[in-house]
Design a protein around this motif. Sequence first.
Motif, PDB file in Angstrom:
ATOM      1  N   ASP A 121       0.834  -1.193   0.000  1.00 16.38           N
ATOM      2  CA  ASP A 121       0.000   0.000   0.000  1.00 16.38           C
ATOM      3  C   ASP A 121       0.877   1.254   0.000  1.00 16.38           C
ATOM      4  O   ASP A 121       0.549   2.264  -0.626  1.00 16.38           O
ATOM      5  CB  ASP A 121      -0.901  -0.022   1.243  1.00 16.38           C
ATOM      6  N   PHE A 122       2.018   1.160   0.708  1.00 20.58           N
ATOM      7  CA  PHE A 122       2.928   2.304   0.756  1.00 20.58           C
ATOM      8  C   PHE A 122       3.461   2.634  -0.640  1.00 20.58           C
ATOM      9  O   PHE A 122       3.426   3.791  -1.066  1.00 20.58           O
ATOM     10  CB  PHE A 122       4.095   2.025   1.706  1.00 20.58           C
ATOM     11  N   VAL A 123       3.977   1.616  -1.354  1.00 19.43           N
ATOM     12  CA  VAL A 123       4.551   1.924  -2.673  1.00 19.43           C
ATOM     13  C   VAL A 123       3.464   2.401  -3.635  1.00 19.43           C
ATOM     14  O   VAL A 123       3.686   3.302  -4.446  1.00 19.43           O
ATOM     15  CB  VAL A 123       5.351   0.733  -3.282  1.00 19.43           C
ATOM     16  N   ALA A 124       2.269   1.817  -3.501  1.00 20.83           N
ATOM     17  CA  ALA A 124       1.170   2.269  -4.365  1.00 20.83           C
ATOM     18  C   ALA A 124       0.829   3.722  -4.053  1.00 20.83           C
ATOM     19  O   ALA A 124       0.659   4.554  -4.956  1.00 20.83           O
ATOM     20  CB  ALA A 124      -0.046   1.376  -4.150  1.00 20.83           C
ATOM     21  N   ALA A 125       0.748   4.041  -2.757  1.00 16.50           N
ATOM     22  CA  ALA A 125       0.379   5.405  -2.354  1.00 16.50           C
ATOM     23  C   ALA A 125       1.442   6.409  -2.779  1.00 16.50           C
ATOM     24  O   ALA A 125       1.127   7.503  -3.232  1.00 16.50           O
ATOM     25  CB  ALA A 125       0.195   5.461  -0.836  1.00 16.50           C
ATOM     26  N   ARG A 126       2.694   6.029  -2.651  1.00 12.65           N
ATOM     27  CA  ARG A 126       3.770   6.966  -2.989  1.00 12.65           C
ATOM     28  C   ARG A 126       3.795   7.290  -4.482  1.00 12.65           C
ATOM     29  O   ARG A 126       4.010   8.441  -4.877  1.00 12.65           O
ATOM     30  CB  ARG A 126       5.120   6.375  -2.546  1.00 12.65           C
ATOM     31  N   SER A 159      -0.730   4.145  -7.495  1.00 11.53           N
ATOM     32  CA  SER A 159      -0.678   3.222  -8.624  1.00 11.53           C
ATOM     33  C   SER A 159      -1.238   1.840  -8.256  1.00 11.53           C
ATOM     34  O   SER A 159      -0.721   1.155  -7.365  1.00 11.53           O
ATOM     35  CB  SER A 159       0.778   3.068  -9.076  1.00 11.53           C
ATOM     36  N   ILE A 160      -2.296   1.438  -8.960  1.00 10.01           N
ATOM     37  CA  ILE A 160      -2.877   0.107  -8.732  1.00 10.01           C
ATOM     38  C   ILE A 160      -1.887  -0.956  -9.192  1.00 10.01           C
ATOM     39  O   ILE A 160      -1.699  -1.983  -8.536  1.00 10.01           O
ATOM     40  CB  ILE A 160      -4.211  -0.022  -9.499  1.00 10.01           C
ATOM     41  N   THR A 161      -1.212  -0.699 -10.308  1.00 11.36           N
ATOM     42  CA  THR A 161      -0.265  -1.673 -10.859  1.00 11.36           C
ATOM     43  C   THR A 161       0.804  -2.031  -9.834  1.00 11.36           C
ATOM     44  O   THR A 161       1.114  -3.206  -9.627  1.00 11.36           O
ATOM     45  CB  THR A 161       0.429  -1.085 -12.114  1.00 11.36           C
ATOM     46  N   LEU A 162       1.370  -1.005  -9.206  1.00 13.58           N
ATOM     47  CA  LEU A 162       2.421  -1.273  -8.225  1.00 13.58           C
ATOM     48  C   LEU A 162       1.875  -2.069  -7.036  1.00 13.58           C
ATOM     49  O   LEU A 162       2.545  -2.974  -6.525  1.00 13.58           O
ATOM     50  CB  LEU A 162       3.014   0.044  -7.717  1.00 13.58           C
ATOM     51  N   ALA A 201      -8.644   0.741   6.349  1.00 10.31           N
ATOM     52  CA  ALA A 201      -9.344  -0.528   6.180  1.00 10.31           C
ATOM     53  C   ALA A 201      -9.105  -1.142   4.817  1.00 10.31           C
ATOM     54  O   ALA A 201      -8.884  -2.340   4.681  1.00 10.31           O
ATOM     55  CB  ALA A 201     -10.844  -0.322   6.403  1.00 10.31           C
ATOM     56  N   ILE A 202      -9.137  -0.323   3.748  1.00 10.54           N
ATOM     57  CA  ILE A 202      -9.087  -0.901   2.399  1.00 10.54           C
ATOM     58  C   ILE A 202      -7.884  -0.433   1.587  1.00 10.54           C
ATOM     59  O   ILE A 202      -7.793  -0.729   0.407  1.00 10.54           O
ATOM     60  CB  ILE A 202     -10.395  -0.603   1.628  1.00 10.54           C
ATOM     61  N   GLY A 203      -6.988   0.296   2.202  1.00 18.15           N
ATOM     62  CA  GLY A 203      -5.794   0.738   1.493  1.00 18.15           C
ATOM     63  C   GLY A 203      -5.999   2.096   0.847  1.00 18.15           C
ATOM     64  O   GLY A 203      -7.123   2.524   0.600  1.00 18.15           O
ATOM     65  N   THR A 204      -4.867   2.754   0.563  1.00 12.78           N
ATOM     66  CA  THR A 204      -4.938   4.138   0.081  1.00 12.78           C
ATOM     67  C   THR A 204      -5.520   4.254  -1.323  1.00 12.78           C
ATOM     68  O   THR A 204      -6.249   5.194  -1.621  1.00 12.78           O
ATOM     69  CB  THR A 204      -3.525   4.762   0.084  1.00 12.78           C
ATOM     70  N   VAL A 205      -5.196   3.286  -2.180  1.00 13.96           N
ATOM     71  CA  VAL A 205      -5.644   3.375  -3.572  1.00 13.96           C
ATOM     72  C   VAL A 205      -7.166   3.260  -3.647  1.00 13.96           C
ATOM     73  O   VAL A 205      -7.855   4.097  -4.237  1.00 13.96           O
ATOM     74  CB  VAL A 205      -4.979   2.255  -4.419  1.00 13.96           C
ATOM     75  N   ALA A 206      -7.708   2.204  -3.006  1.00 12.52           N
ATOM     76  CA  ALA A 206      -9.156   1.969  -3.062  1.00 12.52           C
ATOM     77  C   ALA A 206      -9.916   3.070  -2.333  1.00 12.52           C
ATOM     78  O   ALA A 206     -10.994   3.475  -2.773  1.00 12.52           O
ATOM     79  CB  ALA A 206      -9.469   0.603  -2.455  1.00 12.52           C
ATOM     80  N   SER A 207      -9.373   3.568  -1.230  1.00 13.39           N
ATOM     81  CA  SER A 207     -10.096   4.596  -0.476  1.00 13.39           C
ATOM     82  C   SER A 207     -10.152   5.899  -1.280  1.00 13.39           C
ATOM     83  O   SER A 207     -11.159   6.594  -1.278  1.00 13.39           O
ATOM     84  CB  SER A 207      -9.446   4.838   0.885  1.00 13.39           C
ATOM     85  N   HIS A 208      -9.078   6.198  -1.977  1.00 18.25           N
ATOM     86  CA  HIS A 208      -9.056   7.399  -2.818  1.00 18.25           C
ATOM     87  C   HIS A 208     -10.165   7.312  -3.875  1.00 18.25           C
ATOM     88  O   HIS A 208     -10.943   8.250  -4.082  1.00 18.25           O
ATOM     89  CB  HIS A 208      -7.685   7.518  -3.487  1.00 18.25           C
TER      90      HIS A 208
END
Lengths: 937, 56
Positions: free
Chosen positions: A104-109, A113-116, A615-622
């Motif tokens: 979730d950290f690398v995706a958020a940074r 990025s969903i791919t990451l 709860a659901i990670g930064t990507v999905a919550s965004h």
Amino acid sequence: MISEISLVLILFLYVLFILATGWFAERIHSKHPSWIDNSIVYSLALGTYCTAWTMFGSIQLAASSGMLFFAVYLGPALGSIFWWPILSRLVRIKNRFQFTSIADFVAARYDKSITLGVLASALVVMGFVPYIALQIRSLSVTTQLLLQDSQGARHQLYGEYVDIFLVAAIILITLVIGLRRVMTTARNSALTATLALESILKLGAAILGGIFIVYFLNDGVGHALEALPKLAAENYSFMGTATGSQLMTWVTYLVLSMFAVLFLPRQFQVAVIANSNEKHIRTASWLFPLFLLVINLFILPIAIYGLKAGLPVSQADTFLMALPLKNENHWIALVGYLGGLSASLGMIVMAGTTISTMFTNQILAPLIGHYSKLLSLRRQILKIRWVVAILLIAAGYFYQKALGSNAVLVSMGMISFLATMQFVPIILAGLFWEKASRRGAVVSFSVGIGFWLFTAFFPALAKSGLVFSTDFVTEGLFGLSWLRPEALFGLDGLSSTAHSFLWSISTSVASLIVTSLAFPPEEAELQHNLDFLSSGDALTNNLSTLSLREAENLIHLAPKMAQAKGLFELYFDKKTTNEMLEVIWKKLNFIGREKISVGELADLNFEMEVCLAGAIGTVASHRAVKEISLISHEEQHQLANFIATTIGALGLSSRELKEKINFHQEKEQLMKDYTREISERLRVRTEELEKSHQKLIQSEKMASLGEMAGGIAHEVNTPLATISLCVGAIERRLTDKNEMLPEVQKSLSTIKRTIERIAIIIRGLRTFSRADDSAGMPFEKVRTAALLEETIALCMDKVRLNDVSLTITGPVEVEIQCRPVHLSQVIINLVGNSMDAISTLGEKWIKIDYSQVGANLILTVTDSGSGIPHDIADKMMQPFFTTKEVGKGTGLGLSVSSGIIRAHGGRFFIDHSCPNTKFVIELPIHQPAERVLSKGL
Amino acid sequence: MFLHSLEVRILIFLLFFIASSWVFLTVPNLSNPKLVYFSLFGVMGAVILYVGLVQK
């Protein structure tokens, strides 16, 4: 031998103990949070780094490769030097963005990025399911070992049901303690406390087992190491020779473990996600390496004693239990077993928790966003995590069953570490390089994973015989020798770990740099990167939020609350939703308000995103918050206008605004540095003031003493004069009348001597107190040589009588402006003191030397004594201090002399660098007019 | 503050990194295994002392 029933009972009690610990920890935390949220528990929880590999695998490596095992623990210790700058930054960013795992950290940074996120989760599943299998295998092997009798025969009624019981217990603990709630960023005190307890148990087992094997069954560490050369000749392939490839292996192990301790998914979860206070990192930076040092103290000696006892190297991973069992010490073996169980349990629970969270947040949640058929799963996140964790642990169990004692399992530890290394370039670049772009990260991560798969993971599978043929490893892909996975492009002669490390990391780093530079982040991404990086700074300055809060309150809060409630209820039950909204409302100060400003609406949007991310990670919550359009199109317009107006009012372009923010941050940093400097100066100044204060006190003391001495001198002098006159009169009368008796004559002489002595003391006191009127004693210009000759003439009788050699050296023509009588008094005092001091010595001499140095006269009086100790020298200028016998000295000579020299504007001191006793007088040759005209000394 | 700086951290890290590698590879460890064993633990102890000092 321990029976199966006994073992199952012990295991049952152990599991109950762990569950009870979690239960109590939760309750204790609600009343006394600091009992769980402290640096000691945090440091111990990091001990989940030590798995069954530490308890058993390290001994295997020590038995085959000497101290190479130590690199796996020395690496984290070396890395701890940088923990504060790296970990504290990560924790601050976590506190702002509330990411839930390393993926979730690398995706958020990288621009959410969903791919990451998917790539990271896939890597973790691939790399760590075999590692879970390794832990279960280790438990299975050690369980079988514990149930053997001393001949190695197994007496099992229930066969592998014990293993199944263990796996079921691990699953239960994972679900009850690890996955107890959907919010993974909320403090899980039960899990933290359980991990800390498991670290204590494995540390205790390693020490107890080690001491028993090394000191009770054998002759200590020293003896073991002495036996090493003989054993090494037969069993050691690593120690004793030094080649480049071995250096590479050592360095690879050091670097891998240095990063693994922070970036293994479970370690990241403990070190970053579960961190409650960044200050705990400070303690953990030294306490955790200390934990590693202690747990490894007996690894090599146990390996040596195992080999010495004739046990095969291939079974060295069981030495911790096998050696006590060989000596019929089943309980010690049980302690070792429980230590291994604690180590495995901690790792599996954390891995199960972390990987299942990654699956739901990085893979499932984005899928739910894409496919409306999956929307019903939103309220089932926690249950899905349970299912994933059960499947993972079960997969680990069946994996190890399928492979048995296959070598691939043994190598899985390092393969997992290598998988972790693929995170390192994008995490470090993500923390410190704002131009590291999403594209760069995706390419870098993909390339790294590709090389890891080809050079480490696939060869291990091929060697197991499960998937590929071993020809793939020996002949190369498609039979091309330059595509041999363990000698890629002809890079031969390295261990498979070092080889894979070199290829995957070098290509990954190069890809990241080249792609990020070739495809730099666009404006929006760069802004996100800057925002992300600034969150890691200690001095984060939310200037925009501060200014936006000043906007007018125009937006009705009730509809926004309904929207927020509606979104949260898609994922949580009503109670949890209300609790979360209450927290947000309190934080934003919304309670009791009907309207908010557009800036506060933006804050609400951000807080909801952060809260849901837990709860659901930064990507999905965004994505989820964006979908409900909390900020309507019109409000977005208002917000944009407001920001533009605010910036416009400041008269700044976006570049200038950024520069201004940077300027403010730099200013704060400068102020911080300046404060530090000021503190240092203040400390120095305080010390100086303290010294001045002491001097002032001393000076006041001396002034009071002088006043008192003057008073005494005056009061005593008058009656003494009367006594002296009377004695003279009595003597004259008796002599005139011829009535002087010899006894009376003797008594009168004694009285006169005593009067004379008192008179000397009084003169000293008067001089000391400056009571003596010096107004009539002007400064005169005299030749120094003449002054000294006249002065010495006064005491020459005493000099001769004491058989002292006295010499005076110096230029004849030097003249000085002084009060000659006073200066003579100083010389007489010094010569007199010298004669008293050297009277008992064989060699008796006094040298008086003078010379002109610049505008000063330097006059020294040196005698044949051996100097004055510092402690006496410090006090001897004080009045009434004397080292002479009682009645011989008044203790005023040097203090009076010191006062006279000061009155001349000079210095008077002892030269300690001289081997003899040497007093130095430094006097100005010419006196300033104001002193010449002044009264008194 | 001098000990806290990144430059000093890097220097200390390199020092211990090289020292441990040197001990492991160049000391004639077969003839003197005690030296290897205690030197490596000594390096780790020194790192702990340094980190403990700067993080106090």
